[in-house]
Scaffold this motif. Structure first.
Motif, mmCIF file in Angstrom:
data_model
loop_
_atom_site.group_PDB
_atom_site.id
_atom_site.type_symbol
_atom_site.label_atom_id
_atom_site.label_comp_id
_atom_site.label_asym_id
_atom_site.label_seq_id
_atom_site.Cartn_x
_atom_site.Cartn_y
_atom_site.Cartn_z
ATOM 1 N N SER A 560 47.357 32.762 21.346
ATOM 2 C CA SER A 560 48.499 32.197 22.071
ATOM 3 C C SER A 560 48.871 33.028 23.290
ATOM 4 O O SER A 560 49.255 32.483 24.325
ATOM 5 N N ARG A 561 48.746 34.334 23.149
ATOM 6 C CA ARG A 561 49.050 35.203 24.286
ATOM 7 C C ARG A 561 48.054 34.955 25.406
ATOM 8 O O ARG A 561 48.415 34.842 26.571
ATOM 9 N N PHE A 562 46.789 34.875 25.007
ATOM 10 C CA PHE A 562 45.728 34.588 25.979
ATOM 11 C C PHE A 562 45.990 33.249 26.660
ATOM 12 O O PHE A 562 45.935 33.124 27.885
ATOM 13 N N TYR A 563 46.309 32.245 25.846
ATOM 14 C CA TYR A 563 46.524 30.891 26.349
ATOM 15 C C TYR A 563 47.659 30.850 27.364
ATOM 16 O O TYR A 563 47.574 30.180 28.392
ATOM 17 N N ALA A 564 48.738 31.576 27.077
ATOM 18 C CA ALA A 564 49.906 31.543 27.947
ATOM 19 C C ALA A 564 49.643 32.223 29.292
ATOM 20 O O ALA A 564 50.181 31.824 30.309
ATOM 21 N N GLU A 565 48.789 33.249 29.289
ATOM 22 C CA GLU A 565 48.602 34.040 30.511
ATOM 23 C C GLU A 565 47.443 33.585 31.365
ATOM 24 O O GLU A 565 47.326 33.978 32.510
ATOM 25 N N SER A 566 46.557 32.815 30.751
ATOM 26 C CA SER A 566 45.279 32.646 31.418
ATOM 27 C C SER A 566 44.901 31.175 31.526
ATOM 28 O O SER A 566 44.427 30.582 30.571
ATOM 29 N N PRO A 567 45.166 30.583 32.699
ATOM 30 C CA PRO A 567 44.824 29.174 32.872
ATOM 31 C C PRO A 567 43.315 28.959 32.723
ATOM 32 O O PRO A 567 42.530 29.766 33.214
ATOM 33 N N ILE A 568 42.955 27.906 32.041
ATOM 34 C CA ILE A 568 41.539 27.686 31.779
ATOM 35 C C ILE A 568 40.908 26.780 32.816
ATOM 36 O O ILE A 568 39.937 27.140 33.474
ATOM 37 N N PHE A 569 41.506 25.614 33.042
ATOM 38 C CA PHE A 569 40.885 24.670 33.974
ATOM 39 C C PHE A 569 41.162 25.069 35.411
ATOM 40 O O PHE A 569 40.546 24.562 36.330
ATOM 41 N N GLY A 570 42.086 26.007 35.613
ATOM 42 C CA GLY A 570 42.327 26.520 36.939
ATOM 43 C C GLY A 570 41.352 27.638 37.306
ATOM 44 O O GLY A 570 41.354 28.132 38.424
ATOM 45 N N GLU A 571 40.557 28.049 36.356
ATOM 46 C CA GLU A 571 39.607 29.151 36.578
ATOM 47 C C GLU A 571 38.536 28.737 37.584
ATOM 48 O O GLU A 571 37.908 27.691 37.438
ATOM 49 N N GLU A 572 38.364 29.594 38.612
ATOM 50 C CA GLU A 572 37.423 29.248 39.701
ATOM 51 C C GLU A 572 35.985 29.508 39.296
ATOM 52 O O GLU A 572 35.110 28.674 39.522
ATOM 53 N N ASN A 573 35.772 30.668 38.686
ATOM 54 C CA ASN A 573 34.421 31.061 38.290
ATOM 55 C C ASN A 573 33.909 30.144 37.185
ATOM 56 O O ASN A 573 34.525 30.012 36.125
ATOM 57 N N LYS A 574 32.796 29.508 37.444
ATOM 58 C CA LYS A 574 32.289 28.489 36.524
ATOM 59 C C LYS A 574 31.925 29.084 35.157
ATOM 60 O O LYS A 574 32.286 28.555 34.106
ATOM 61 N N ALA A 575 31.207 30.194 35.186
ATOM 62 C CA ALA A 575 30.794 30.829 33.929
ATOM 63 C C ALA A 575 32.014 31.277 33.144
ATOM 64 O O ALA A 575 32.092 31.128 31.922
ATOM 65 N N LYS A 576 32.994 31.800 33.873
ATOM 66 C CA LYS A 576 34.209 32.289 33.225
ATOM 67 C C LYS A 576 34.964 31.130 32.580
ATOM 68 O O LYS A 576 35.513 31.249 31.487
ATOM 69 N N LYS A 577 35.002 30.003 33.297
ATOM 70 C CA LYS A 577 35.686 28.830 32.748
ATOM 71 C C LYS A 577 34.998 28.407 31.450
ATOM 72 O O LYS A 577 35.658 28.161 30.426
ATOM 73 N N SER A 578 33.687 28.324 31.475
ATOM 74 C CA SER A 578 32.951 27.940 30.274
ATOM 75 C C SER A 578 33.208 28.917 29.137
ATOM 76 O O SER A 578 33.389 28.520 27.987
ATOM 77 N N PHE A 579 33.239 30.186 29.501
ATOM 78 C CA PHE A 579 33.500 31.219 28.492
ATOM 79 C C PHE A 579 34.864 31.000 27.836
ATOM 80 O O PHE A 579 34.999 31.050 26.614
ATOM 81 N N LYS A 580 35.858 30.732 28.666
ATOM 82 C CA LYS A 580 37.211 30.549 28.127
ATOM 83 C C LYS A 580 37.284 29.329 27.214
ATOM 84 O O LYS A 580 37.978 29.343 26.202
ATOM 85 N N ILE A 581 36.563 28.279 27.596
ATOM 86 C CA ILE A 581 36.573 27.081 26.751
ATOM 87 C C ILE A 581 35.862 27.382 25.426
ATOM 88 O O ILE A 581 36.333 27.015 24.349
ATOM 89 N N ALA A 582 34.728 28.073 25.539
ATOM 90 C CA ALA A 582 33.986 28.413 24.323
ATOM 91 C C ALA A 582 34.840 29.283 23.400
ATOM 92 O O ALA A 582 34.874 29.088 22.180
#
Length: 606
Positions: A560-582
């Motif tokens: 929940s802490r991660f979720y609140a601080e770190s936008p997922i679909f707003g992430e620019e880096n493609k690999a990073k976005k995939s990582f966050k979703i995974a």
RNA sequence: GGUUCGCUAGCUCAACUGGAUAGAGCAACUGCCUUCUAAGCAGUAGGUUCCAGGUUCGAGUCCUGGGCGAAUCACCA
């Protein structure tokens, strides 16, 4: 993760050898999680080894830390605080670990070894409906069965139904007297009906005691109050009737048997509705009416082995004074059996039906002495399964007014409580208005999941042996450390993975394996995920669903802490976005698995 | 009386089986919704871990004694 920890431990042993010329066995070296205030993931405590290293704690830590950073590639850095050596793990290790966990949907599941375990729980009396205390028992037993199965056991869930005896006759007598052939209806389940007559019996019984006491006091002015009361209690006509009915039942009187079958049938229907609603089941039912005569041949066996002995009046006893207990009666002088006799016979019967290595009895702590005795006796009789007898003892659920008593009607009824919680779930949900597009059936199903989630988690998160206080005035929470919080996190993440799939985003390991750096919170989430196998194992070893509950909550909170601080679909880096979703997806899976082990459903939306 | 279990923040509970400054939730108070679900997140406040000794580098955790509460020691189940 275990391989990595093992590898680090091996290197620590190596460091001791090379730097200090001492042999330390790998089994003696332990790593523990680093406290949140400090940097690092794993901590090695140097104090126990100072007599070997002959150096100060800080120095010892420095030397080992230095050795590890040079020789163990999974270590990124270290720091030493007092005598504590804190180790940070390379980011790539975490990323690979996430990939590994995500690819294995049975991550942490124990290998099937086929050891048989029988779990007896619920074990209701058929003279009263289920109440909150039973729910604690049922949820414990059911959750434990799932946990042990996940640990590789062959599990048999059994219910031993207490369907005979004086208490059952009490509700039957009351029904005969006051029942007017009443039958269960849609509004009055069979178990409720029987329970009402049990209460009615007690009411009449008390009335008669009162009358008799007054009468006897008049007739015998000198007698002690207590003596008179005891006589009145024994002589009350309605109790005599119940005793007479029990004699007739044992003599297989057809009229009594018919009534008994009719009323028990109603009760079973009522129980089934409740079991079904709360989502639990059994592989086998035992009925005490079938088993209550068992055990007499075991008494014979014990006599011939001279394990038991006969007193002058013909009663049979076992001497447990060597074990620090007393003599215990096994058979009355008239040859009838007592509670423990039945349980001895039932233990043997169970073992014949299902040759288990361990047999768990989920029963309240007021029977601790009984099970201690049972285990000792079966051991004395040379039963090899005796060592596997385990009494999972749990504390009572008390009300602010004290103990729950069915015969006085001061209980929190299971069905009523669940209905009430569903109402709460309904009003909370409609206030939030997130599921307005649900059909009526979907909505009803959700309310039920949430109500049961809250209730099961509430009862399971507490260590079994503690008694707990339930205040009906304060309803069970839907916020904070609750089942609903976990369900909510699961649903929240489900929304993310739905969107990712709609957008066609790949979040397989390949999509993020090139990533080189992750944030501290992400590292912490993966660390939490990696704990699942050991928590599952620990829960199985300690027969402790609360371990799973506590783990799932920690995981969800970190996420929940991660979720609140770190936008997922707003992430620019493609690999990073995939990582966050995974990462999110894996948290949802792990929460779902944990909740499942507690017997709780994980809705996709709420 | 014997035995077993429990005692941690106002309340309900944790504490990886002896580790660092004892942590969460509820209740109270402060912030944060026009961006992936605010049933959420961040923060403030709240402690002589029932008491007294002991063991050791280190004790909520182990040992001894005591206190309070519960269960049990039934020819009830």
């Amino acid at each position: 993760m275990k391989q990595i920890i093992d590898s680090i431990i091996e290197k620590i042993a190596e460091a001791f050898q090379k730097e200090f010329s001492v042999e330390i066995k790998k089994e003696e070296i332990k790593l523990q999680p680093t406290k949140k205030e400090f940097e690092g993931s794993y901590t090695f405590v140097t104090f126990p080894y100072l007599r070997h290293t002959k150096k100060m704690p800080e120095q010892t830590g420095e030397i080992i830390g230095e050795y590890l950073t040079k020789n163990e590639k999974s270590i990124a850095s270290y720091n030493v605080v007092k005598g504590f050596l804190n180790l940070s793990i390379e980011h790539s290790v975490w990323i690979n670990l996430l990939g590994e966990i995500a690819q294995n949907e049975n991550y942490g599941k124990g290998e099937y070894h086929g050891k048989k375990v029988m779990i007896e729980y619920s074990s209701p009396n058929t003279n009263k409906p289920l109440h909150l205390g039973h729910l604690r028992n049922i949820f414990l037993g059911y959750s434990l069965s799932l946990i042990l199965k996940e640990n590789g056991y062959d599990v048999m869930k059994v219910n031993l139904i207490n369907d005979r005896g004086i208490h059952i006759c009490k509700s039957m007598v009351a029904y005969q007297k006051f029942g007017n052939d009443e039958e269960p209806t849609a509004d009055l389940k069979g178990d409720k009906l029987a329970g009402n007559y049990y209460v009615a019996f007690d009411k009449e019984y008390k009335k008669q005691i009162q009358e008799l006491t007054e009468k006897f006091t008049k007739e015998n002015p000198g007698k002690k109050e207590e003596e008179i009361k005891t006589i009145a209690e024994n002589e009350a006509p309605i109790l005599q009737e119940a005793k007479e009915m029990l004699r007739k039942w044992e003599a297989k009187d057809p009229e009594i048997l018919t009534l008994w079958e009719k009323m028990n049938g109603w009760v079973y229907e009522g129980f089934d509705i409740t079991y079904n609603k709360i989502g639990v089941d059994f592989d086998k039912q035992y009925y005490e009416s079938d088993t209550y005569l068992l055990g007499k041949d075991l008494v014979e066996e014990g006599l011939s082995k001279k394990t038991f002995f006969k007193k002058e009046d013909g009663s049979v006893w076992v001497d447990l004074s060597e074990e620090g207990l007393d003599e215990k009666l096994l058979l009355r002088a008239d040859g009838t059996s007592v509670y423990i006799t039945q349980d001895m016979g039932t233990a043997d019967r169970k073992h014949q039906d299902f040759p288990m290595e361990s047999s768990v009895y989920v029963v309240g702590n007021e029977q601790e002495y009984h099970f201690k005795v049972l285990k000792l006796i079966m051991k004395k009789l040379g039963r090899d399964y005796a060592d596997g007898i385990y009494h999972l003892s749990y504390g009572m659920v008390d009300l602010p007014s004290g103990k729950m008593k069915s015969r006085e009607g001061t209980v929190v009824d299971a069905d009523d409580l669940i209905d009430q919680m569903e109402e709460t779930a309904k009003s909370r949900t409609s206030e939030l208005g997130k599921i307005d597009d649900f059909s009526k059936e979907e909505a009803e199903k959700l309310y039920q999941s949430l109500a049961l989630g809250a209730l099961k988690y509430y009862l399971l998160k507490v260590e079994p042996r503690k008694r707990m206080l339930f205040n009906p005035e304060e309803s069970i929470d839907f916020q904070g450390d609750t089942g609903v919080y976990l369900q909510y996190n699961h649903a929240k993440i489900s929304a993310i993975t739905r969107k990712a799939k709609e957008d066609g985003i790949d979040f397989s390991f390949d999509s993020y394996k090139e990533l080189t750096s992750i944030e501290p919170l992400e590292e912490e989430v993966i660390y939490q995920l990696s704990l699942f196998p050991e928590k599952l194992c620990e829960a199985g070893e300690n027969y402790s669903p609360s371990t799973i509950a506590g783990y799932a909550y920690e995981l969800a909170k970190t996420y929940s802490r991660f979720y609140a601080e770190s936008p997922i679909f707003g992430e620019e880096n493609k690999a990073k976005k995939s990582f966050k979703i995974a990462l999110s997806n894996q948290v949802a899976n792990t929460i779902k698995r944990s909740l499942h082990l507690l017997g709780i459903e994980s809705p996709e939306r709420m």
